[in-house]
Enzyme design. Structure first.
Site, mmCIF file in Angstrom:
data_model
loop_
_atom_site.group_PDB
_atom_site.id
_atom_site.type_symbol
_atom_site.label_atom_id
_atom_site.label_comp_id
_atom_site.label_asym_id
_atom_site.label_seq_id
_atom_site.Cartn_x
_atom_site.Cartn_y
_atom_site.Cartn_z
ATOM 1 N N CYS B 84 41.636 41.582 43.151
ATOM 2 C CA CYS B 84 40.940 42.858 42.923
ATOM 3 C C CYS B 84 40.013 43.189 44.087
ATOM 4 O O CYS B 84 39.497 44.297 44.173
ATOM 5 C CB CYS B 84 40.143 42.821 41.618
ATOM 6 N N LYS B 329 34.252 51.226 36.163
ATOM 7 C CA LYS B 329 34.389 51.543 34.749
ATOM 8 C C LYS B 329 34.805 52.987 34.497
ATOM 9 O O LYS B 329 35.669 53.253 33.663
ATOM 10 C CB LYS B 329 33.076 51.242 34.015
ATOM 11 N N HIS B 333 39.577 51.833 38.334
ATOM 12 C CA HIS B 333 39.760 50.550 39.012
ATOM 13 C C HIS B 333 41.238 50.284 39.273
ATOM 14 O O HIS B 333 41.835 49.404 38.659
ATOM 15 C CB HIS B 333 39.134 49.448 38.131
#
Ligand SMILES: [Zn+2]
Lengths: 135, 384
Positions: B84, B329, B333
């Site tokens: 990520c 959020k 993402h």
């Protein structure tokens, strides 16, 4: 997981084999060639203690592919009696009864089935230490 | 470093479920917009930041794929992967390439496409950011690992969940004015705490959503940008670090060592301290990562990051505006693209293009990009 990949790890996983660093004294799971804490290459394989306590835990309610049948289930970081940490499922305990600090012991359990003709994965889970049976 | 490095073009898609667009189409759309924004029509190299194309699209070799579809035959191109945290790492690699003087101008494009697959398939793919053989084999998920952190944090510092779960509420408020955000709606603290548990104590509305998106940057040396009359923002600090991959093996669960290490290096390179930062982009894949990151980046003492959230110091009007377009959020993402969106959002602020969310006199922005549960962290510092 492919059959040979699972087969390669069976001894480490079934018997909870770790390694101890002769330089800094720390032990860890799984075993490897270099100490993750001090960089020493002077390590020996050891059978890890089978008792410990829960450091933190969670309940998996949205499982990854393959674990759908088992959810919800408990995952915990367990610190064994010599300080080694492992990550594993907790079993034989109600979701609401788990607490940080709870004494647990290793037990050999089924992890996963790969369909009707696939392999069955086994490994170590932890269950509460029951008073009176604690020898 | 031989050359000063600047970001001179940005391009991005809205984040969401792009049923009508493929991975390559998203990447090309963002890239062409960034090239157009910069004024450059050619670059010397491409870095594609992405995590899961192999697992979700069964497509690797994204460097050549993107170069082909941009009509840039012949130039060097490759994928950069750090789970990520791929986006922050790709910016760092581009920074190194340009600051060395070897390339004058490069394109960084982050892309991830998740909506083609089921949630359980994506959950398994995301979990590959941790140790597949000894952690994920137990049935642990990526959300679950962050939940372990969450419980340990609340217990150690005696913090109520409300103080941490407020972070997504602030972010959703910011996303209302971000046209590219995935979720442009307000939520309340009660909404967060009454949303379903995904992995106790993490609720659904404390977890970044799954989404598709692509964002791109044109990065060049300062001289090229001047010749081209670009609206440029300088990269004054760029550093990356790793930590022991698996959370369970770390003696201190609650410090992301790689954040500490990368930020110290980046601050030193930039010659600044946390107090000199006007804007922050933290990698809040889960609410708990916000207080921990605020601490590890030097904005709060250990165990006190939650206070900045509770007192709304991280809101647009606060002392250190954080995730001003909604963060992971609410803005969204799309994993490999996320670090690039962080740069885009910061540059909108630094260019004075942030609309209703504009932070006055913003000059220095810090971006933190996390791979796995802190196995990799990159910190990039931008200055206008
Ligand atoms: Zn050692």
């Amino acid at each position: 997981m492919s059959v040979p990949r699972y087969w390669r790890e069976r001894v480490t996983k079934y018997r909870l084999i770790g390694a101890q660093c002769t330089n800094c004294g720390k032990s860890f799971y799984p075993p490897r060639k270099v100490c993750p804490y001090c960089g020493s290459r002077d390590l020996k394989e050891v059978a890890l203690p089978r008792k410990g306590k829960v450091i933190s835990f969670t309940v998996i309610r949205v499982p990854p592919a393959g674990f759908e049948l088992y959810s919800p289930y408990l995952i915990a970081i367990v610190e064994l009696e010599n300080g080694t940490r492992v990550l594993a499922q907790l079993t034989d305990v109600d979701l609401s009864e788990v607490k940080v600090g709870m004494p647990v012991e290793a037990t050999f359990r089924k992890y996963l089935e790969h369909g009707p003709s696939g392999i069955i994965e086994y490994g170590i889970k932890f269950r509460p230490v029951i008073k009176g049976e604690d020898k | 470093m031989k050359e000063n490095v600047v970001i001179c073009g940005i391009g991005y898609t809205r984040i969401g479920e792009h049923w009508d667009k493929s991975l390559r189409e998203l990447a090309v759309e963002a890239s062409l917009k960034a090239l157009e924004d910069s004024g450059f029509d050619h670059v010397d190299a491409i870095y594609v930041s992405n995590m899961m194309s192999g697992m979700l699209q069964e497509q690797e070799h994204l460097g050549a794929l993107v170069a082909t579809y941009l009509g840039l035959r012949g130039i060097p191109a490759c994928k950069v992967e750090a789970a990520c945290g791929s986006g922050g790492m790709a910016i760092h690699q581009a920074f190194l390439a340009v600051s060395s003087g070897y390339y004058k101008t490069v394109l960084v494009v982050g892309v991830e496409k998740m909506s083609d697959r089921t949630t359980s398939e994506v959950t398994l793919a995301l979990a590959s950011a941790e140790d597949r053989e000894y952690v994920i084999s137990t049935g642990a998920t990526f959300v679950g690992l962050n939940a372990l952190l969450y419980r340990a944090y609340m217990l150690k510092y005696g913090v109520r969940q409300e103080s941490i779960a407020k972070f997504p509420v602030i972010e959703h408020e910011n996303a209302l004015n971000a046209p590219h955000a995935q979720f442009r709606r307000k939520i309340t603290l009660e909404d967060v705490l009454s949303s379903p548990l995904i992995a106790d104590p993490l609720h659904l509305l404390e977890c970044a959503p799954l989404g598709d998106g692509a964002a791109a940057l044109v990065i060049s040396c300062e001289e090229e940008a001047k010749n081209n009359k670009c609206d440029a923002v300088r990269i004054i600090g760029s550093a990356a670090a790793t930590d022991i991959l698996s959370l369970y093996e770390r003696e201190d669960l609650l410090t992301l060592y790689a954040t500490v290490k990368a930020s110290q290096k980046a601050y030193e390179m930039a010659g600044i301290k946390p107090k000199d930062v006007d804007l922050l982009e933290v990698h809040d894949a889960f609410s708990i990562l916000a207080p921990i990151s605020l601490e590890d980046l030097g904005f709060a003492k250990k165990g006190e990051g939650w206070k900045l959230i509770e007192k709304e110091e991280v809101a647009l009007s606060g002392r250190i505006p954080t995730n001003t377009m909604g963060g992971l959020k609410a803005r969204g993402h799309p994993i490999g693209a996320t670090g690039i969106y962080q740069a885009v959002d910061a540059i909108l602020q630094l260019r004075n293009d942030a609309g209703k969310n504009q932070v006055d006199n913003a000059s220095v922005a810090l971006l933190q990009s996390i791979g796995g549960v802190g196995g990799t962290v990159t910190v990039n510092i931008l200055k206008r």
